[in-house]
Design a protein around this motif. Structure first.
Motif, PDB file in Angstrom:
ATOM      1  N   LYS A 100     -22.102 -24.871 -39.054  1.00  0.00           N
ATOM      2  CA  LYS A 100     -23.282 -24.675 -38.203  1.00  0.00           C
ATOM      3  C   LYS A 100     -23.931 -26.009 -37.864  1.00  0.00           C
ATOM      4  CE  LYS A 100     -26.330 -21.394 -38.587  1.00  0.00           C
ATOM      5  NZ  LYS A 100     -27.332 -20.453 -39.144  1.00  0.00           N
ATOM      6  N   ARG A 101     -24.060 -26.872 -38.860  1.00  0.00           N
ATOM      7  CA  ARG A 101     -24.682 -28.170 -38.602  1.00  0.00           C
ATOM      8  C   ARG A 101     -23.843 -29.001 -37.628  1.00  0.00           C
ATOM      9  NH1 ARG A 101     -25.609 -27.690 -44.239  1.00  0.00           N
ATOM     10  NH2 ARG A 101     -23.920 -29.134 -44.743  1.00  0.00           N
ATOM     11  N   LEU A 102     -22.530 -28.776 -37.652  1.00  0.00           N
ATOM     12  CA  LEU A 102     -21.636 -29.474 -36.726  1.00  0.00           C
ATOM     13  C   LEU A 102     -21.546 -28.765 -35.373  1.00  0.00           C
ATOM     14  CD1 LEU A 102     -18.808 -30.281 -39.298  1.00  0.00           C
ATOM     15  CD2 LEU A 102     -20.265 -31.973 -38.150  1.00  0.00           C
ATOM     16  N   GLU A 103     -22.285 -27.638 -35.240  1.00  0.00           N
ATOM     17  CA  GLU A 103     -22.338 -26.834 -34.011  1.00  0.00           C
ATOM     18  C   GLU A 103     -20.990 -26.200 -33.677  1.00  0.00           C
ATOM     19  OE1 GLU A 103     -24.268 -28.880 -30.820  1.00  0.00           O
ATOM     20  OE2 GLU A 103     -26.059 -29.306 -31.996  1.00  0.00           O
ATOM     21  N   ARG A 104     -20.206 -25.932 -34.691  1.00  0.00           N
ATOM     22  CA  ARG A 104     -18.962 -25.176 -34.525  1.00  0.00           C
ATOM     23  C   ARG A 104     -19.279 -23.721 -34.887  1.00  0.00           C
ATOM     24  NH1 ARG A 104     -15.189 -29.179 -37.988  1.00  0.00           N
ATOM     25  NH2 ARG A 104     -13.772 -27.370 -37.994  1.00  0.00           N
ATOM     26  N   TYR A 105     -20.042 -23.090 -33.984  1.00  0.00           N
ATOM     27  CA  TYR A 105     -20.680 -21.819 -34.305  1.00  0.00           C
ATOM     28  C   TYR A 105     -19.689 -20.665 -34.438  1.00  0.00           C
ATOM     29  CZ  TYR A 105     -25.033 -24.226 -33.233  1.00  0.00           C
ATOM     30  OH  TYR A 105     -26.089 -25.107 -33.236  1.00  0.00           O
ATOM     31  N   GLU A 106     -18.691 -20.595 -33.576  1.00  0.00           N
ATOM     32  CA  GLU A 106     -17.738 -19.487 -33.661  1.00  0.00           C
ATOM     33  C   GLU A 106     -16.996 -19.512 -34.987  1.00  0.00           C
ATOM     34  OE1 GLU A 106     -15.187 -19.332 -30.298  1.00  0.00           O
ATOM     35  OE2 GLU A 106     -16.796 -18.923 -28.869  1.00  0.00           O
ATOM     36  N   GLU A 107     -16.597 -20.717 -35.429  1.00  0.00           N
ATOM     37  CA  GLU A 107     -15.929 -20.833 -36.727  1.00  0.00           C
ATOM     38  C   GLU A 107     -16.878 -20.417 -37.843  1.00  0.00           C
ATOM     39  OE1 GLU A 107     -13.369 -24.490 -37.311  1.00  0.00           O
ATOM     40  OE2 GLU A 107     -14.405 -25.031 -35.443  1.00  0.00           O
TER      41      GLU A 107
END
Length: 659
Positions: A100-107
């Motif tokens: 989430k912090r890396l903005e890889r939301y789907e993962e």
């Protein structure tokens, strides 16, 4: 990543063993929060590990160290490695948070979903998934906008360290940084960088220098707020009291003297053994808002206010209302007139701390906090929003300012960003009559244990408890409601009431909670506001040993130390809430000294704990003291070969429910 918060553990061990004791392994470095020191050690240890279990433990420590030093890409990969090597669901939970912090939301959503199936509770990750879904919607909305509300860019004076919390001071900015030119020769072993100082910069020239040699010390300073005339400064300092190794953060004040500043003085309402941070002074200098983790708060860090009386004395801290404070962390308040900006990880957000805006409505009420959305907020921590100047009014007018963020792509761990905001046309007005409603969702939950028969096993998460009885008390009136299959009941709140709740179920220990509807917001844009309260009941495991954490005794002594009292006070509360149970308090020693000596010492220690509970009002008929000596070790090792950690595990105070 410092930010004078250190959310994982704000208690900084600044003296004694933290600096000078020799660290020989990565696990010890992590235990002492020397994460930068731990990383190279752990990487070497991982390569030499001989078993999958060892690899899992080392990988988990390595992932935590990367997370705490602001390197989420590395942390995410190592949390997955830890999980693959048997570290358990917590490693996967941390991996999802890093995604989430890396903005890889789907993962992140997929990992949270998988975790829910693994531990048997979708409830545990509902907020995390909702936040990731919200972020994806905001990202799509931002990309579709023809005219952007915010233009955001990093400032030129960011460094490879942590730079944050810029505020205006004349034509300059004052900000916090742990860059290499900070005061002091020591390296802060949490980050591998310096301790933080206050710096000044002319943003047009980007030339940075220390703010004031008298205010900057070898400890951590930061997050300033100035009076309107610039002659008084309030700031945070984290430093150890005399003869103590624990450092608490306090609020300090200094007056301008000529071209310099007088020695800083701690504000009088700051108490020991709590953290006070992030001061925000009102324009008239009569109100100070700050963040603290005081016992009367709602959880984590909350926002408090104090007022300056006509006698020049500050009032006692007043907890700001439940519209603002949550069970999470509320921090970094700033004021623009009567508009309050602050950061929270307890309100619905995109991941980490998000920046919110609210303003008073009169009668002590505040408007429901508004998330500033992307691109101000991101998956990482976003905080310390300030407005520098405005150009015009109405549609098309602009304002400029600064905020801080740990988002990917910056120059260091935290960076300062400049923004320009353009006021866009408002949406068409809604003529529907407004009916305000505040709803509280009360959920009764229980722990999910890795071994369902053993309360000493690892806790995997929480799940709702259906068909529990909840007694709701408002003033003199009470009613009992049964939770639904989702373990929940919903109440429409009456304004300005204090609600007391008690959750009960056969074969469980009762739990209690509270909620105040004082000054809840009325927001025409969101007339229905929902709040959540969890009541955690615990299953009764008869005759199963439960270790009481943080109860220690001096060598060869049995008296109750001050640092043991909070744990025994919690046990007192549990016994008070559950008047029908009897318990045994047990004390265990390690294998050193003779059997007879250990038996006598452990019995004396168990009796001291019982005597303390009796002094708190618990009937002695409900308590039994039992000294086990060294007869029941939990770490099975040959005495002469036990490590100090194994000896410590065996030295423990426990309780068990007898009936």
């Amino acid at each position: 990543m410092l930010r004078l918060t250190l959310l994982a553990s704000i208690l900084l061990t600044l003296a004694g063993c933290t600096y000078t004791a020799k660290i020989t392994d990565g696990s010890t470095a992590v235990d002492r929060k020397q994460y930068d020191v731990a990383i190279p050690m752990l990487e070497r240890e991982y390569k030499r590990a001989k078993s999958r279990g060892q690899q899992g433990d080392i990988a988990l420590n390595l992932a935590v160290s990367y997370r705490e030093t602001g390197r989420d890409a590395e942390a995410e990969a190592w949390f997955q490695t830890a999980y693959d090597n048997g570290a358990g669901p917590d490693a996967l939970r941390e991996r999802a948070a890093a995604l989430k912090r890396l903005e890889r939301y789907e993962e992140a959503i997929q990992v949270y979903t998988d975790l829910g199936f693994e531990i048997g509770s979708r409830y545990e990750f509902r907020r995390d998934i909702a936040g990731a879904e919200l972020a994806m919607r905001q990202k799509a909305r931002l990309e579709a906008m023809e005219v952007k509300e915010f233009d955001v860019s990093p400032v030129a004076f960011n460094s490879a360290g942590a730079d944050y919390a810029a505020v205006a001071y004349g034509d300059e900015l004052i900000f916090t940084s742990d860059r290499s030119s900070a005061t002091g020769d020591e390296t802060y072993k949490w980050t591998g960088r310096n301790f933080s100082d206050l710096f000044r910069v002319d943003p047009r020239a980007a030339s940075v220098e220390g703010f004031n040699a008298g205010l900057n010390t070898a400890d951590n300073e930061g997050t300033v707020s100035f009076s309107a005339d610039g002659n008084t400064v309030y700031f945070t300092r984290c430093s150890p009291p005399a003869k103590r190794s624990d450092a608490y953060c306090g609020l300090y004040r200094s007056e301008r003297v000529g071209e310099g500043w007088a020695p800083a003085e701690k504000l009088p309402f700051v108490t020991p053994e709590a953290n006070y941070m992030h001061p925000a002074l009102s324009a008239d200098g009569k109100t100070l808002i700050f963040s603290a983790n005081l016992p009367d708060g709602w959880g984590g860090y909350d926002l408090y206010s104090v007022t300056l009386g006509a006698d020049g004395k500050w009032s006692e801290p007043d907890l700001m209302n439940r519209a603002i404070n949550t069970e999470g962390n509320e921090q970094f308040p700033t004021l623009d007139g009567d508009t309050l900006y602050f950061s929270s990880d307890g309100l619905e957000g995109l991941g980490g701390l998000d920046i919110f805006r609210t303003w008073p409505l009169g009668d002590g009420r505040y408007n429901a906090p508004k998330n500033l959305r992307m691109p101000i907020n991101s998956g990482a921590d976003d905080f310390a929003y300030t407005i520098l100047r405005r150009n015009g009014t109405g549609v098309g007018s602009t304002s400029t300012g600064y905020f801080s963020s740990a988002r990917p792509g910056g120059a260091g761990g935290d960076d300062i960003y400049a923004y320009t905001r353009t006021v866009l046309p408002p949406p068409p007005p809604d003529t529907t009559p407004i009916a305000y409603r505040n709803v509280l969702d009360v959920t009764v939950v229980e722990k999910i244990y890795e071994d369902p028969t053993n309360p000493a096993s690892r806790v995997l998460g929480l799940r709702p408890v259906p068909n529990a009885s909840v007694i709701a008390q408002v003033g003199e009136q009470s009613r009992t409601v049964t939770t639904n299959e989702e373990g929940q009941l919903s109440l429409v709140l009456v304004d300005d009431q204090r609600y007391e709740f008690r959750a009960e179920r056969p074969e469980y220990l009762a739990a209690e909670g509270r909620f105040s509807s004082r000054n809840l917001p009325r927001d025409p844009e969101a007339p229905e506001q929902r709040y959540e309260l969890e009541l955690e009941i615990e299953k009764i495991f008869r005759n199963r040993e439960i270790v009481l954490e943080n109860i220690y005794y001096d060598l060869d002594e049995s008296f109750i130390r001050e640092d043991a009292k909070p744990t025994l006070n919690e046990l007192t509360d549990l016994l008070t809430r559950n008047p029908d149970i009897r318990i045994e308090l047990g004390s265990h020693t390690d294998c050193r000294a003779t059997d007879a000596y250990n038996d006598r010492l452990s019995q004396a220690r168990a009796k001291s704990a019982v005597d303390y509970l009796v002094a708190q009002g618990i009937s002695p008929d409900r308590l039994t003291a039992k000294g086990y000596g060294e007869s029941q070790p939990v770490a099975e090792c040959i005495c002469q070969r036990c490590t100090e950690e194994e000896h410590q595990r065996n030295r423990r105070t426990t309780f068990r429910i007898l009936n």
